[in-house]
Write a protein that holds these residues in place. Sequence first.
Motif, PDB file in Angstrom:
ATOM      1  N   LEU A  38       0.807  -1.219   0.000  1.00  0.00           N
ATOM      2  CA  LEU A  38       0.000   0.000   0.000  1.00  0.00           C
ATOM      3  C   LEU A  38       0.842   1.272   0.000  1.00  0.00           C
ATOM      4  CD1 LEU A  38      -2.650  -1.100   2.623  1.00  0.00           C
ATOM      5  CD2 LEU A  38      -2.952  -0.962   0.154  1.00  0.00           C
ATOM      6  N   ALA A  39       2.143   1.138   0.120  1.00  0.00           N
ATOM      7  CA  ALA A  39       3.025   2.309   0.172  1.00  0.00           C
ATOM      8  C   ALA A  39       2.959   3.089  -1.137  1.00  0.00           C
ATOM      9  CB  ALA A  39       4.450   1.875   0.451  1.00  0.00           C
ATOM     10  N   GLY A  40       2.620   4.345  -1.023  1.00  0.00           N
ATOM     11  CA  GLY A  40       2.581   5.216  -2.185  1.00  0.00           C
ATOM     12  C   GLY A  40       1.366   5.036  -3.080  1.00  0.00           C
ATOM     13  N   VAL A  41       0.419   4.206  -2.676  1.00  0.00           N
ATOM     14  CA  VAL A  41      -0.797   3.997  -3.476  1.00  0.00           C
ATOM     15  C   VAL A  41      -1.912   4.835  -2.868  1.00  0.00           C
ATOM     16  CG1 VAL A  41      -2.503   2.324  -4.255  1.00  0.00           C
ATOM     17  CG2 VAL A  41      -0.121   1.635  -4.058  1.00  0.00           C
ATOM     18  N   PRO A  42      -2.344   5.891  -3.563  1.00  0.00           N
ATOM     19  CA  PRO A  42      -3.469   6.671  -3.035  1.00  0.00           C
ATOM     20  C   PRO A  42      -4.760   5.859  -3.158  1.00  0.00           C
ATOM     21  CG  PRO A  42      -2.653   7.634  -5.079  1.00  0.00           C
ATOM     22  CD  PRO A  42      -1.799   6.447  -4.774  1.00  0.00           C
ATOM     23  N   VAL A  43      -5.475   5.755  -2.057  1.00  0.00           N
ATOM     24  CA  VAL A  43      -6.683   4.941  -1.996  1.00  0.00           C
ATOM     25  C   VAL A  43      -7.894   5.846  -1.864  1.00  0.00           C
ATOM     26  CG1 VAL A  43      -7.894   3.167  -0.681  1.00  0.00           C
ATOM     27  CG2 VAL A  43      -5.423   3.054  -0.923  1.00  0.00           C
ATOM     28  N   ILE A  50     -23.452   0.450   6.134  1.00  0.00           N
ATOM     29  CA  ILE A  50     -23.567  -0.118   7.468  1.00  0.00           C
ATOM     30  C   ILE A  50     -24.863  -0.920   7.561  1.00  0.00           C
ATOM     31  CG2 ILE A  50     -23.823   0.449   9.924  1.00  0.00           C
ATOM     32  CD1 ILE A  50     -21.099   1.131   9.067  1.00  0.00           C
ATOM     33  N   SER A  51     -24.781  -2.074   8.227  1.00  0.00           N
ATOM     34  CA  SER A  51     -25.976  -2.891   8.425  1.00  0.00           C
ATOM     35  C   SER A  51     -26.921  -2.164   9.383  1.00  0.00           C
ATOM     36  CB  SER A  51     -25.598  -4.257   8.988  1.00  0.00           C
ATOM     37  OG  SER A  51     -25.037  -4.118  10.271  1.00  0.00           O
ATOM     38  N   PRO A  52     -28.210  -2.515   9.350  1.00  0.00           N
ATOM     39  CA  PRO A  52     -29.179  -1.834  10.229  1.00  0.00           C
ATOM     40  C   PRO A  52     -28.844  -1.935  11.721  1.00  0.00           C
ATOM     41  CG  PRO A  52     -30.337  -3.058   8.535  1.00  0.00           C
ATOM     42  CD  PRO A  52     -28.880  -3.418   8.414  1.00  0.00           C
ATOM     43  N   ASP A  53     -28.173  -3.008  12.141  1.00  0.00           N
ATOM     44  CA  ASP A  53     -27.806  -3.124  13.559  1.00  0.00           C
ATOM     45  C   ASP A  53     -26.462  -2.459  13.861  1.00  0.00           C
ATOM     46  OD1 ASP A  53     -26.026  -4.873  12.392  1.00  0.00           O
ATOM     47  OD2 ASP A  53     -26.674  -6.630  13.533  1.00  0.00           O
ATOM     48  N   LEU A  54     -25.846  -1.824  12.884  1.00  0.00           N
ATOM     49  CA  LEU A  54     -24.583  -1.080  12.998  1.00  0.00           C
ATOM     50  C   LEU A  54     -23.398  -1.967  13.386  1.00  0.00           C
ATOM     51  CD1 LEU A  54     -25.855   2.118  14.853  1.00  0.00           C
ATOM     52  CD2 LEU A  54     -25.731   1.718  12.400  1.00  0.00           C
ATOM     53  N   LYS A  55     -23.497  -3.271  13.161  1.00  0.00           N
ATOM     54  CA  LYS A  55     -22.415  -4.181  13.533  1.00  0.00           C
ATOM     55  C   LYS A  55     -21.486  -4.517  12.376  1.00  0.00           C
ATOM     56  CE  LYS A  55     -24.646  -6.469  17.379  1.00  0.00           C
ATOM     57  NZ  LYS A  55     -25.042  -7.746  17.954  1.00  0.00           N
ATOM     58  N   ASN A  56     -21.967  -4.416  11.157  1.00  0.00           N
ATOM     59  CA  ASN A  56     -21.158  -4.777   9.995  1.00  0.00           C
ATOM     60  C   ASN A  56     -21.104  -3.619   9.009  1.00  0.00           C
ATOM     61  OD1 ASN A  56     -20.681  -7.588  10.690  1.00  0.00           O
ATOM     62  ND2 ASN A  56     -22.876  -7.847  10.338  1.00  0.00           N
ATOM     63  N   ALA A  57     -19.951  -3.491   8.378  1.00  0.00           N
ATOM     64  CA  ALA A  57     -19.776  -2.440   7.376  1.00  0.00           C
ATOM     65  C   ALA A  57     -19.157  -3.040   6.121  1.00  0.00           C
ATOM     66  CB  ALA A  57     -18.882  -1.335   7.912  1.00  0.00           C
ATOM     67  N   THR A  58     -19.592  -2.550   4.989  1.00  0.00           N
ATOM     68  CA  THR A  58     -18.988  -2.894   3.710  1.00  0.00           C
ATOM     69  C   THR A  58     -18.347  -1.626   3.180  1.00  0.00           C
ATOM     70  OG1 THR A  58     -20.730  -4.515   3.290  1.00  0.00           O
ATOM     71  CG2 THR A  58     -19.408  -3.819   1.410  1.00  0.00           C
ATOM     72  N   VAL A  59     -17.051  -1.714   2.882  1.00  0.00           N
ATOM     73  CA  VAL A  59     -16.295  -0.539   2.441  1.00  0.00           C
ATOM     74  C   VAL A  59     -15.939  -0.720   0.978  1.00  0.00           C
ATOM     75  CG1 VAL A  59     -14.232   0.848   2.828  1.00  0.00           C
ATOM     76  CG2 VAL A  59     -15.367  -0.250   4.759  1.00  0.00           C
ATOM     77  N   PHE A  60     -16.231   0.283   0.180  1.00  0.00           N
ATOM     78  CA  PHE A  60     -15.916   0.264  -1.248  1.00  0.00           C
ATOM     79  C   PHE A  60     -14.691   1.133  -1.479  1.00  0.00           C
ATOM     80  CE2 PHE A  60     -20.363  -0.681  -0.808  1.00  0.00           C
ATOM     81  CZ  PHE A  60     -20.556  -1.725  -1.704  1.00  0.00           C
ATOM     82  N   VAL A  61     -13.624   0.515  -1.992  1.00  0.00           N
ATOM     83  CA  VAL A  61     -12.360   1.212  -2.206  1.00  0.00           C
ATOM     84  C   VAL A  61     -11.893   1.034  -3.641  1.00  0.00           C
ATOM     85  CG1 VAL A  61     -11.591   0.951   0.180  1.00  0.00           C
ATOM     86  CG2 VAL A  61     -10.969  -0.751  -1.499  1.00  0.00           C
ATOM     87  N   SER A  62     -11.028   1.938  -4.062  1.00  0.00           N
ATOM     88  CA  SER A  62     -10.368   1.801  -5.362  1.00  0.00           C
ATOM     89  C   SER A  62      -9.074   2.598  -5.312  1.00  0.00           C
ATOM     90  CB  SER A  62     -11.271   2.314  -6.492  1.00  0.00           C
ATOM     91  OG  SER A  62     -11.515   3.681  -6.344  1.00  0.00           O
ATOM     92  N   PRO A  63      -8.080   2.155  -6.079  1.00  0.00           N
ATOM     93  CA  PRO A  63      -6.840   2.934  -6.137  1.00  0.00           C
ATOM     94  C   PRO A  63      -7.072   4.191  -6.973  1.00  0.00           C
ATOM     95  CG  PRO A  63      -6.668   0.984  -7.521  1.00  0.00           C
ATOM     96  CD  PRO A  63      -8.000   0.926  -6.840  1.00  0.00           C
ATOM     97  N   LEU A  64      -6.651   5.310  -6.471  1.00  0.00           N
ATOM     98  CA  LEU A  64      -6.833   6.573  -7.174  1.00  0.00           C
ATOM     99  C   LEU A  64      -6.004   6.563  -8.448  1.00  0.00           C
ATOM    100  CD1 LEU A  64      -8.197   9.350  -6.936  1.00  0.00           C
ATOM    101  CD2 LEU A  64      -6.133  10.158  -5.843  1.00  0.00           C
ATOM    102  N   GLY A  65      -6.619   6.893  -9.556  1.00  0.00           N
ATOM    103  CA  GLY A  65      -5.916   6.926 -10.834  1.00  0.00           C
ATOM    104  C   GLY A  65      -5.712   5.560 -11.446  1.00  0.00           C
ATOM    105  N   GLY A  66      -6.495   4.591 -11.031  1.00  0.00           N
ATOM    106  CA  GLY A  66      -6.356   3.233 -11.571  1.00  0.00           C
ATOM    107  C   GLY A  66      -5.290   2.463 -10.830  1.00  0.00           C
ATOM    108  N   GLY A  67      -5.061   1.280 -11.269  1.00  0.00           N
ATOM    109  CA  GLY A  67      -4.084   0.425 -10.603  1.00  0.00           C
ATOM    110  C   GLY A  67      -4.664  -0.960 -10.391  1.00  0.00           C
ATOM    111  N   ASP A  68      -3.937  -1.777  -9.679  1.00  0.00           N
ATOM    112  CA  ASP A  68      -4.349  -3.145  -9.453  1.00  0.00           C
ATOM    113  C   ASP A  68      -5.314  -3.216  -8.272  1.00  0.00           C
ATOM    114  OD1 ASP A  68      -4.596  -5.854  -9.574  1.00  0.00           O
ATOM    115  OD2 ASP A  68      -2.591  -6.297  -8.817  1.00  0.00           O
ATOM    116  N   VAL A  69      -6.586  -3.358  -8.568  1.00  0.00           N
ATOM    117  CA  VAL A  69      -7.624  -3.383  -7.550  1.00  0.00           C
ATOM    118  C   VAL A  69      -7.514  -4.645  -6.692  1.00  0.00           C
ATOM    119  CG1 VAL A  69     -10.119  -3.408  -7.155  1.00  0.00           C
ATOM    120  CG2 VAL A  69      -9.165  -2.004  -8.974  1.00  0.00           C
ATOM    121  N   ASP A  70      -7.226  -5.791  -7.324  1.00  0.00           N
ATOM    122  CA  ASP A  70      -7.147  -7.053  -6.584  1.00  0.00           C
ATOM    123  C   ASP A  70      -6.054  -7.004  -5.510  1.00  0.00           C
ATOM    124  OD1 ASP A  70      -9.208  -8.137  -8.066  1.00  0.00           O
ATOM    125  OD2 ASP A  70      -7.850  -8.986  -9.572  1.00  0.00           O
TER     126      ASP A  70
END
Length: 93
Positions: A38-43, A50-70
């Motif tokens: 992750l060094a030098g990779v802008p995210v 967030i789930s209705p009970d506020l216990k679980n979160a799904t975070v959507f991320v991508s590398p800024l300017g493209g890059g290897d998402v996997d």
Amino acid sequence: MNKGGAKAPSQRQLRVAEEVRHVLARVIERDELHDPTLAGVPVTISEVRISPDLKNATVFVSPLGGGDVDTLVRALSHAAPFLRRRVGQEMTL
């Protein structure tokens, strides 16, 4: 966001999701992960759901300017326990 008859998120869910997004952005920006992948990779954290009970979160991320998402997703998944702990420490609700 309202697919298949799903209920729209509550105001509380939206506020908590936004706070989680800000905390994660600060942790990643301060380079607290110490992961060479992750060094030098802008995210970009585009959304947190967030789930209705506020216990679980799904975070959507991508590398800024493209890059290897996997590679990015693998590195962040590996750092998930650390990120969970930091979110718990820094959340102010």
